[in-house]
Design a protein around this motif. Structure first.
Motif, short mmCIF file in Angstrom:
data_model
loop_
_atom_site.label_atom_id
_atom_site.label_comp_id
_atom_site.label_asym_id
_atom_site.label_seq_id
_atom_site.Cartn_x
_atom_site.Cartn_y
_atom_site.Cartn_z
N PRO A 1 74.40 62.44 18.68
CA PRO A 1 75.21 61.57 18.69
C PRO A 1 75.73 61.17 18.05
O PRO A 1 75.20 60.44 16.49
CB PRO A 1 74.90 60.11 19.80
N ARG A 2 77.37 60.65 17.52
CA ARG A 2 78.08 59.82 16.51
C ARG A 2 78.02 58.38 16.53
O ARG A 2 78.66 58.07 17.39
CB ARG A 2 79.13 60.86 16.12
N VAL A 3 77.09 57.75 16.22
CA VAL A 3 76.78 56.26 15.80
C VAL A 3 77.60 55.63 15.16
O VAL A 3 77.41 56.24 13.94
CB VAL A 3 75.19 56.07 16.23
N VAL A 4 78.73 54.77 15.50
CA VAL A 4 79.51 54.65 14.31
C VAL A 4 79.16 53.30 14.13
O VAL A 4 79.41 52.40 12.98
CB VAL A 4 80.75 54.81 14.43
N LEU A 5 78.13 52.91 14.49
CA LEU A 5 78.30 50.88 14.83
C LEU A 5 76.68 50.66 15.68
O LEU A 5 76.41 51.37 16.84
CB LEU A 5 79.36 49.84 15.61
N GLU A 6 75.50 49.67 15.16
CA GLU A 6 75.11 48.84 15.84
C GLU A 6 75.22 47.27 16.32
O GLU A 6 74.87 46.99 14.90
CB GLU A 6 73.49 49.64 15.40
N VAL A 7 74.90 46.92 17.51
CA VAL A 7 75.11 46.28 17.49
C VAL A 7 73.69 45.29 18.41
O VAL A 7 74.05 45.98 19.61
CB VAL A 7 76.45 45.33 18.37
N ASP A 8 72.93 44.06 17.99
CA ASP A 8 72.26 44.04 18.83
C ASP A 8 72.77 42.79 19.93
O ASP A 8 72.39 41.85 20.37
CB ASP A 8 70.87 43.58 18.06
N SER A 9 73.63 42.45 20.44
CA SER A 9 74.30 41.70 21.49
C SER A 9 75.05 42.11 21.84
O SER A 9 76.13 42.88 21.83
CB SER A 9 74.93 40.49 20.37
N LEU A 10 74.85 42.17 23.37
CA LEU A 10 76.19 42.85 24.90
C LEU A 10 77.35 42.13 24.37
O LEU A 10 78.31 43.06 23.98
CB LEU A 10 75.37 42.32 25.77
N SER A 11 77.41 40.75 24.09
CA SER A 11 78.74 40.07 23.98
C SER A 11 79.46 40.42 22.64
O SER A 11 80.98 40.97 22.91
CB SER A 11 78.35 38.77 24.20
N MET A 12 79.00 40.94 21.52
CA MET A 12 79.92 41.06 20.16
C MET A 12 79.94 43.03 20.31
O MET A 12 81.03 43.46 20.00
CB MET A 12 78.55 40.94 19.28
N LEU A 13 78.87 43.19 21.64
CA LEU A 13 78.82 44.83 21.57
C LEU A 13 80.35 44.96 22.53
O LEU A 13 81.32 46.24 22.01
CB LEU A 13 78.15 45.90 21.62
N MET A 14 80.48 44.25 23.37
CA MET A 14 81.48 44.71 24.29
C MET A 14 83.25 44.43 23.52
O MET A 14 84.21 44.58 24.00
CB MET A 14 81.36 43.79 25.21
N ALA A 15 82.85 43.07 22.70
CA ALA A 15 83.78 42.65 22.19
C ALA A 15 84.64 44.09 20.78
O ALA A 15 86.17 44.36 20.73
CB ALA A 15 83.94 41.48 21.53
N ALA A 16 83.51 44.58 20.52
CA ALA A 16 83.67 45.78 19.75
C ALA A 16 84.42 46.69 20.10
O ALA A 16 85.22 46.90 19.74
CB ALA A 16 83.01 45.91 18.45
N ASP B 1 86.13 46.30 22.88
CA ASP B 1 87.30 45.75 23.25
C ASP B 1 88.87 45.72 22.09
O ASP B 1 90.05 46.25 22.75
CB ASP B 1 87.32 44.37 24.13
N ALA B 2 87.61 46.01 21.44
CA ALA B 2 88.75 45.45 20.11
C ALA B 2 89.50 47.62 19.38
O ALA B 2 89.83 47.36 18.16
CB ALA B 2 88.24 44.68 18.63
N GLY B 3 88.74 48.39 20.60
CA GLY B 3 89.17 49.45 19.93
C GLY B 3 87.98 50.23 18.75
O GLY B 3 88.41 51.78 18.01
#
Length: 318
Positions: free
Chosen positions: A219-234, A236-238
């Motif tokens: 997979p092409r993983v461009v960002l790793e975030v261990d917070s659901l709210s922060m992940l979904m904000a990312a 949402d921000a495109g």
């Protein structure tokens, strides 16, 4: 014979009128009459006699009236005794962020309604951390995912594990980001979608890594975030897309307008949710009752179709 039949009969005798009793009990008079008729049929005797001034009990009715009053008093005493001895104490419950988005508030409401004297301690955290807290006896119960249902520490007692439901996974992207996607895709069809995922310590990431490995995909993983709210904000921000259960958008009232959800059509890609708790002999009566409320609340949400992308699974304990 039911208590409501006894209450109806007693009120009719007390008021001396079918019509007044129906008004007092907020019933249609025909329904009240049917209840009295069924009661007389069950007892095989006439209980009431009509007179120009209303109804009066027969000899059998008068005897039944006295016993019915006594039965209703005993029933009221039983209710008061139960209320005075109702459960109390503190119960700690752990939920992962996606689970909390759907189950957290309904569970708190159900506990307030059923056991108002039980103080609920809710913990929202990554599933791996919840497993550690449960194993350390800092939680009484938690909703975890398949692969996390065994304690890590050697010598620990086994948990009680009850399967709750399985979740499908979805590709979640900001609406309008690139060409329209189909309603369903396989992992192989993700191509070079820029994925935002939690790290490997997260249960979902471990399951996804295993699924990609089975499909021989990188997979092409461009960002790793261990917070659901922060992940979904990312997302949402495109900044990319993610692979999550439908519950990941549960805290967005306008999720349908904000996000595009594509079902991942792969029988090996999904997540089983398990209700894990300490063993029965380690749980307080309040915790045992809370475990039942968690299961009942989940079943109600599934039955009411308020938890999209889920399927009920069988029940057992291990």
């Amino acid at each position: 014979m039911e208590l409501r039949q006894l209450r109806t009969f007693v009120r009719v005798v007390e008021l001396g009128s079918m019509g007044r009793a129906a008004l007092d009990l907020d019933m249609v008079q025909s329904a009240l009459s049917q209840q009295i008729s069924r009661l007389e049929s069950e007892l095989s005797t006439r209980l009431l006699q009509r007179t120009p001034r209303g109804v009066v009990p027969t000899e059998a009715g008068a005897a039944f009236f006295r016993e019915a009053q006594l039965t209703l008093r005993h029933a009221a005493q039983a209710v008061r005794a139960a209320q005075q001895a109702r459960l109390s104490g503190t119960v700690s419950v752990g939920l992962a962020p996606t689970t909390s988005a759907m189950l957290g508030l309904p569970l708190m409401q159900a506990m307030r309604e059923r056991y108002p004297d039980v103080r609920l301690h809710m913990v929202e955290s990554m599933s791996g951390h919840l497993a550690s807290l449960l194993n350390a006896r800092e939680l009484d119960l938690a909703v975890l995912f398949d692969g996390q249902s065994n304690p890590d520490a050697s010598g620990s007692r086994l948990w009680q594990v009850q399967p709750l439901f399985s979740e499908d996974l979805f590709l979640i992207a900001p609406r309008g980001s690139g060409p329209a996607r189909p309603a369903a895709m396989t992992l192989a069809e993700l191509g070079d979608e820029p994925l935002i995922l939690p790290t490997g310590s997260h249960g979902l990431r471990s399951a996804l890594d295993a699924a990609f490995a089975r499909a021989k995909l990188v997979p092409r993983v461009v960002l790793e975030v261990d917070s659901l709210s922060m992940l979904m904000a990312a997302v949402d921000a495109g900044l990319g897309v993610t692979l999550q259960p439908h519950a990941a958008v549960g805290r967005f009232p306008d999720a349908a307008q904000r996000f595009e959800l594509v079902h991942i059509d792969d029988p090996q890609v999904g997540r089983a949710n398990l209700l894990c708790s300490l063993s029965d002999d380690e749980l307080s009566p309040a915790a045992l009752a809370t475990r039942i409320v968690v299961r009942d609340t989940v079943q109600a949400l599934l039955a009411q179709k308020r938890w999209p992308g889920t399927r009920a699974i069988g029940h057992h304990e291990s």
